[in-house]
Design a protein around this motif. Structure first.
Motif, short mmCIF file in Angstrom:
data_model
loop_
_atom_site.label_atom_id
_atom_site.label_comp_id
_atom_site.label_asym_id
_atom_site.label_seq_id
_atom_site.Cartn_x
_atom_site.Cartn_y
_atom_site.Cartn_z
N GLY A 79 -22.53 4.88 13.73
CA GLY A 79 -22.84 3.92 14.78
C GLY A 79 -23.81 4.44 15.82
N TYR A 80 -23.74 5.75 16.13
CA TYR A 80 -24.62 6.30 17.16
C TYR A 80 -26.05 6.49 16.67
CZ TYR A 80 -22.59 10.43 14.84
OH TYR A 80 -22.13 11.32 13.90
N HIS A 81 -26.31 6.26 15.37
CA HIS A 81 -27.68 6.29 14.86
C HIS A 81 -28.26 4.89 14.66
CE1 HIS A 81 -26.89 10.57 13.17
NE2 HIS A 81 -27.56 10.63 14.31
N LEU A 82 -27.51 3.86 15.03
CA LEU A 82 -27.96 2.48 14.79
C LEU A 82 -29.26 2.16 15.54
CD1 LEU A 82 -27.33 -0.23 13.39
CD2 LEU A 82 -26.03 -0.87 15.45
N ASP A 83 -29.35 2.60 16.80
CA ASP A 83 -30.56 2.31 17.58
C ASP A 83 -31.81 2.84 16.89
OD1 ASP A 83 -29.10 1.05 19.52
OD2 ASP A 83 -29.11 2.72 20.94
N GLN A 84 -31.70 4.02 16.34
CA GLN A 84 -32.84 4.64 15.64
C GLN A 84 -33.10 3.94 14.30
OE1 GLN A 84 -32.12 8.77 14.76
NE2 GLN A 84 -34.11 9.09 13.79
N ALA A 85 -32.03 3.49 13.65
CA ALA A 85 -32.16 2.91 12.30
C ALA A 85 -32.73 1.51 12.31
CB ALA A 85 -30.80 2.92 11.61
N ILE A 86 -32.44 0.72 13.33
CA ILE A 86 -32.81 -0.70 13.30
C ILE A 86 -34.32 -0.93 13.11
CG2 ILE A 86 -33.02 -2.76 14.78
CD1 ILE A 86 -30.10 -2.42 15.49
N PRO A 87 -35.21 -0.27 13.88
CA PRO A 87 -36.64 -0.50 13.64
C PRO A 87 -37.09 -0.05 12.25
CG PRO A 87 -36.31 1.19 15.33
CD PRO A 87 -34.99 0.57 15.07
N GLN A 88 -36.43 0.97 11.70
CA GLN A 88 -36.76 1.42 10.34
C GLN A 88 -36.33 0.38 9.31
OE1 GLN A 88 -34.48 5.02 10.50
NE2 GLN A 88 -36.12 6.22 11.44
N VAL A 89 -35.12 -0.13 9.46
CA VAL A 89 -34.63 -1.18 8.55
C VAL A 89 -35.50 -2.42 8.66
CG1 VAL A 89 -32.69 -2.75 8.11
CG2 VAL A 89 -32.25 -0.33 8.55
N GLN A 90 -35.86 -2.78 9.89
CA GLN A 90 -36.70 -3.95 10.12
C GLN A 90 -38.04 -3.81 9.40
OE1 GLN A 90 -38.04 -4.56 14.22
NE2 GLN A 90 -37.56 -6.73 14.02
N ALA A 91 -38.66 -2.64 9.52
CA ALA A 91 -39.96 -2.41 8.87
C ALA A 91 -39.83 -2.47 7.35
CB ALA A 91 -40.52 -1.05 9.29
N ILE A 92 -38.79 -1.87 6.80
CA ILE A 92 -38.61 -1.86 5.34
C ILE A 92 -38.30 -3.26 4.82
CG2 ILE A 92 -37.20 -0.95 3.44
CD1 ILE A 92 -36.69 1.53 5.33
N ALA A 93 -37.42 -3.99 5.53
CA ALA A 93 -37.04 -5.33 5.09
C ALA A 93 -38.23 -6.29 5.16
CB ALA A 93 -35.88 -5.85 5.95
N GLN A 94 -39.03 -6.19 6.21
CA GLN A 94 -40.19 -7.07 6.34
C GLN A 94 -41.23 -6.78 5.26
OE1 GLN A 94 -41.43 -6.47 10.42
NE2 GLN A 94 -40.05 -8.04 11.21
N HIS A 95 -41.35 -5.52 4.91
CA HIS A 95 -42.35 -5.08 3.92
C HIS A 95 -41.93 -5.43 2.50
CE1 HIS A 95 -45.43 -2.73 2.01
NE2 HIS A 95 -44.59 -1.82 1.56
N THR A 96 -40.62 -5.35 2.23
CA THR A 96 -40.13 -5.51 0.85
C THR A 96 -39.38 -6.81 0.60
OG1 THR A 96 -38.03 -4.40 1.34
CG2 THR A 96 -39.88 -3.00 0.63
N GLY A 97 -38.92 -7.48 1.67
CA GLY A 97 -38.08 -8.67 1.50
C GLY A 97 -36.65 -8.34 1.14
N ALA A 98 -36.24 -7.09 1.31
CA ALA A 98 -34.91 -6.64 0.90
C ALA A 98 -33.81 -7.23 1.77
CB ALA A 98 -34.83 -5.12 0.95
N PHE A 99 -32.64 -7.40 1.15
CA PHE A 99 -31.43 -7.71 1.88
C PHE A 99 -30.84 -6.42 2.45
CE2 PHE A 99 -31.95 -11.31 -0.90
CZ PHE A 99 -31.49 -12.40 -0.15
N VAL A 100 -29.93 -6.55 3.43
CA VAL A 100 -29.32 -5.39 4.07
C VAL A 100 -27.80 -5.49 3.95
CG1 VAL A 100 -29.10 -4.05 6.19
CG2 VAL A 100 -31.24 -5.28 5.72
N LEU A 101 -27.19 -4.44 3.42
CA LEU A 101 -25.73 -4.34 3.36
C LEU A 101 -25.31 -3.19 4.26
CD1 LEU A 101 -22.89 -4.91 2.28
CD2 LEU A 101 -23.45 -3.49 0.28
N PRO A 102 -24.87 -3.47 5.50
CA PRO A 102 -24.45 -2.39 6.40
C PRO A 102 -23.02 -1.96 6.09
CG PRO A 102 -24.40 -4.50 7.56
CD PRO A 102 -24.85 -4.79 6.15
N LEU A 103 -22.79 -0.66 6.06
CA LEU A 103 -21.45 -0.11 5.82
C LEU A 103 -20.92 0.60 7.06
CD1 LEU A 103 -21.86 1.29 2.18
CD2 LEU A 103 -21.06 -0.97 2.91
N LEU A 104 -21.37 0.17 8.21
CA LEU A 104 -20.92 0.77 9.46
C LEU A 104 -19.52 0.29 9.82
CD1 LEU A 104 -24.20 0.55 9.67
CD2 LEU A 104 -23.80 1.09 12.07
N ASN A 105 -18.81 1.10 10.59
CA ASN A 105 -17.56 0.65 11.18
C ASN A 105 -17.86 -0.27 12.35
OD1 ASN A 105 -15.87 2.23 9.47
ND2 ASN A 105 -16.38 4.04 10.68
#
Length: 310
Positions: A79-105
């Protein structure tokens, strides 16, 4: 065959990514430079009651621009890495059209990810496993079983859920579809907040919950407070379901412990803000008191960034 990117290669991401890779799917990992170097040197190795697995040619990425064809991003960060991960996930999802399955608590990450990539792209899900990484970065799985549970939160997710369903029959773990995934996520959040809070505050494993009635009562009261929050968030829980979660606190192996307590032992950051802090924000939203959770939060907060130093 699905193209899956596992974002984060701690024990959780490495284990489930490894199991899907073992089943013959195209799995790659998005990690930080240090972990990428370790995985390239050591490979991916799992030591587990569900079967050992080793793969020496792991595909790793360290920059979103490197990634081309991905169907699903499994987000397996703390959870404490979410802030850093969100822009990365956003860039990858926008580029690839991928779905996201989060496994965070927890639960707060869902809304944040939906804002970043769109409601139609974020599935519900969580993982159940007791595992850690050793000094070589290999996964040591110590619980007898493991599972990922997932489910659709939007009508456009039917096809990707069907594809994940098909994976289940070929992997050496459980990848299980749930119709009411939000309820299952809340049940996990309820239990993990109690279990991680009490083991970390005691700095002792699960056996001491069962053997100390006073400690068990603290953890059980967290179950009750969390269940109240779940109901206020529209999750229907029966009294029997709540008591079942409380009884699970005594069902762990005596030497089992939470990942938060494992992190505390290692002097690593804790998910206290993500779990207990998140619960307090839900309580503030509904103007209710969660005094036991607040107490555990106060006890654990100084350890949030690792061993405290004055």
């Amino acid at each position: 065959m699905m193209n899956i990117l596992v974002h984060g290669a701690g024990a959780l991401g490495s284990y489930f990514g490894g199991r899907i890779l073992e089943a013959g799917h195209n799995v790659s990992f998005f990690v930080r430079e240090r972990r990428a170097a370790q995985m390239k040197k050591e490979g991916l190795k799992i030591m587990s009651p569900e079967g050992n697995f080793e793969h020496n040619d792991v595909k790793v990425y360290t920059s979103p621009e490197q990634i081309e064809k991905i169907d699903l991003i499994i987000l397996a960060v703390k959870g404490y890495h979410l802030d850093q991960a969100i822009p990365q996930v956003q860039a990858i999802a926008q580029h690839t059209g991928a779905f996201v399955l989060p496994l965070l608590n927890g639960m707060e990450h869902l809304e944040r990810l939906q804002e970043a990539v769109g409601k139609e792209k974020v599935l519900g899900g969580f993982a159940s496993i007791i595992a850690t990484l050793n000094e070589q970065g290999h996964v040591v799985h110590s619980s007898g079983s493991s599972a990922v549970k997932f489910g659709a939160l939007h009508a456009e997710q039917l096809e990707i859920c069907n594809q994940l369903d098909e994976i289940h029959t070929h992997v050496n773990t459980n990848i299980l579809r749930e119709e009411n995934i939000l309820k299952h996520m809340w049940k996990k959040y309820i239990l993990i907040t109690a279990f991680s809070g009490i083991t970390s505050a005691m700095q002792l494993p699960a056996g001491y919950i069962a053997s100390s009635e006073a400690s068990f009562n603290v953890a059980r009261n967290v179950i009750y407070e969390m269940s109240m929050l779940a109901k206020l968030e529209g999750i229907q829980l029966s009294d029997q379901e709540i008591e079942r979660e409380a009884s699970r606190l005594k069902a762990f192996k005596p030497d089992a412990t939470s990942s938060m307590h494992q992190d505390m032992r290692k002097g690593l950051p804790l998910e206290v803000e993500h779990l207990h802090g998140g619960a307090m924000r839900f309580a503030a939203k509904h103007n209710v008191s969660v005094s036991v959770i607040e107490t555990l939060y106060g006890v654990l907060k100084p350890y949030e960034n690792g061993n405290p130093i004055l």
